[in-house]
Structure formats: structure tokens, C-alpha cells
Design an enzyme around this catalytic site. Structure first.
Site, short mmCIF file in Angstrom:
data_model
loop_
_atom_site.label_atom_id
_atom_site.label_comp_id
_atom_site.label_asym_id
_atom_site.label_seq_id
_atom_site.Cartn_x
_atom_site.Cartn_y
_atom_site.Cartn_z
N HIS A 62 -44.22 -106.27 -1.46
CA HIS A 62 -45.66 -106.27 -1.64
C HIS A 62 -46.14 -107.53 -2.37
O HIS A 62 -45.40 -108.12 -3.14
CB HIS A 62 -46.10 -105.07 -2.47
N LYS A 72 -46.05 -111.15 -12.11
CA LYS A 72 -45.57 -109.89 -12.69
C LYS A 72 -44.37 -110.17 -13.60
O LYS A 72 -43.56 -111.04 -13.32
CB LYS A 72 -45.12 -108.93 -11.59
N ASP A 170 -44.90 -98.55 3.97
CA ASP A 170 -43.97 -99.68 3.92
C ASP A 170 -43.13 -99.81 5.18
O ASP A 170 -42.71 -100.92 5.53
CB ASP A 170 -43.06 -99.57 2.70
#
Length: 182
Positions: A62, A72, A170
Site C-alpha cells: 500500500h 512511516k 488486496d
């Protein structure tokens, strides 16, 4: 805190300094000043997220695009995962390459994933609690994803195919080349 740059520029493994004695242990999991100095970034994290998953779960790959792209800083609070970052920056010399790092409650390693990367992880332990900081707020309309088992990426998730647990969302994601046209 020890910072190790991976072969993907701007993607770092963070190893905290852990102090232990008969009572247990202590470590500083994040210090903005030291983090920015050691990574040579000016990252300001604005959102924390946490997930719980069972063995065999694969989440990813993602990313958020455009003005909502996110860097992140990820870690595991309980359990063990393989954490994967894929360089999706078209102008990068490592475009299309990935790094996979085992993160666990035992090793306390963290992975810093800069903007412009895809991210995912697989759960190797019976359960895992996964925690991450983001430098931008989530925006559903800017979501993008790549199928986790894209042969062009060659990621070893260390989960047997018959044991994989992947979300309906997904499992239908496009391949890397369909999105990024390597």
C-alpha cells in the site's frame, strides 16, 4: 539509537539502545530530534496507527499518492513480521527494488519508509501487534496498491501459499508494472 541505511536511499533500519536488568528493560522508542539528526530528515509524524493480525496475514502493498503521500516509522509491539518497503519513486536508481526486514518484539527494530514507497508486512508469529507513525494524515481517495505476490518484485513473504490470508481488497490489486510502467 543506531541508524542503518538500507540499499534503498532514505529507507533506514532503526535499532534502539536497550537497557536491561533484573526488573526488565527500557529503551527510548522514538526521539524526534535524534531521529531527524541521524536520518538527516525533517520528519514530523502526525498520526499513529496500530493493527492486530494473525499468522499468515499479508497486508499490502500500500501507499498514498500525491499530496497525501506518507513516510512511516514502523515497529512490532508483539509478535514477529517480515516488513517490506518497495521503492516506487520513478527517478530513483533503486526504483522497483525492495527491502525486507524482520521486525519483532525481541529485536525491537524499526523501519523508516520514506514517501514514495509501497509498504506491506506478513505475520510470522501466531499473532502480531503492528504499530506505525505517519507523517501525513490518511486520505482514502489517495490510496494506491500493488499485488503482494507480483513476480516482478520477487518478495519472499515467508508464508506458505496455502497459509496466506489476504484481504479481498488486496488480492485484486494491479501489478507494479501496470501502475508504474518500469
Amino acid at each position: 539509537m543506531k541508524v542503518i541505511e538500507t540499499h534503498l536511499k532514505g529507507c533506514f533500519i532503526i535499532e534502539p539502545q536497550k537497557f536491561g536488568d533484573s526488573r526488565g528493560y527500557f529503551f527510548e522508542s522514538f526521539n524526534a530530534k535524534r531521529f531527524n539528526e541521524l536520518t538527516n530528515t525533517e520528519t514530523l509524524f502526525v498520526q499513529d496507527n496500530q493493527s492486530y493480525s494473525t499468522k499468515g496475514v499479508i497486508r499490502g502493498l500500500h501507499a498514498q499518492q500525491g499530496e497525501f503521500a506518507q513516510a512511516k516509522l514502523v515497529r512490532v509491539l508483539q509478535g514477529k513480521v517480515i516488513d517490506v518497503a518497495v521503492d516506487a519513486r520513478p527517478d530513483s536508481p533503486t526504483f522497483g527494488q525492495h527491502v525486507a526486514v524482520e521486525l519483532s518484539e525481541e529485536n525491537n527494530l524499526q523501519l523508516f519508509i520514506p514517501r514514495g514507497f509501497l509498504h506491506g508486512f506478513s505475520v510470522l508469529s501466531e499473532t502480531a501487534v503492528f504499530f506505525y507513525k505517519c507523517d501525513n494524515f490518511y486520505n482514502k481517495d489517495s490510496e494506491q496498491g500493488i499485488i503482494y505476490n507480483d513476480p516482478a518484485l520477487g518478495i519472499d513473504w515467508r508464508v506458505e501459499e496455502e497459509s496466506e490470508i489476504v484481504s479481498d481488497k488486496d488480492i485484486i490489486l494491479p501489478t507494479f508494472n501496470e501502475i508504474y510502467k518500469k
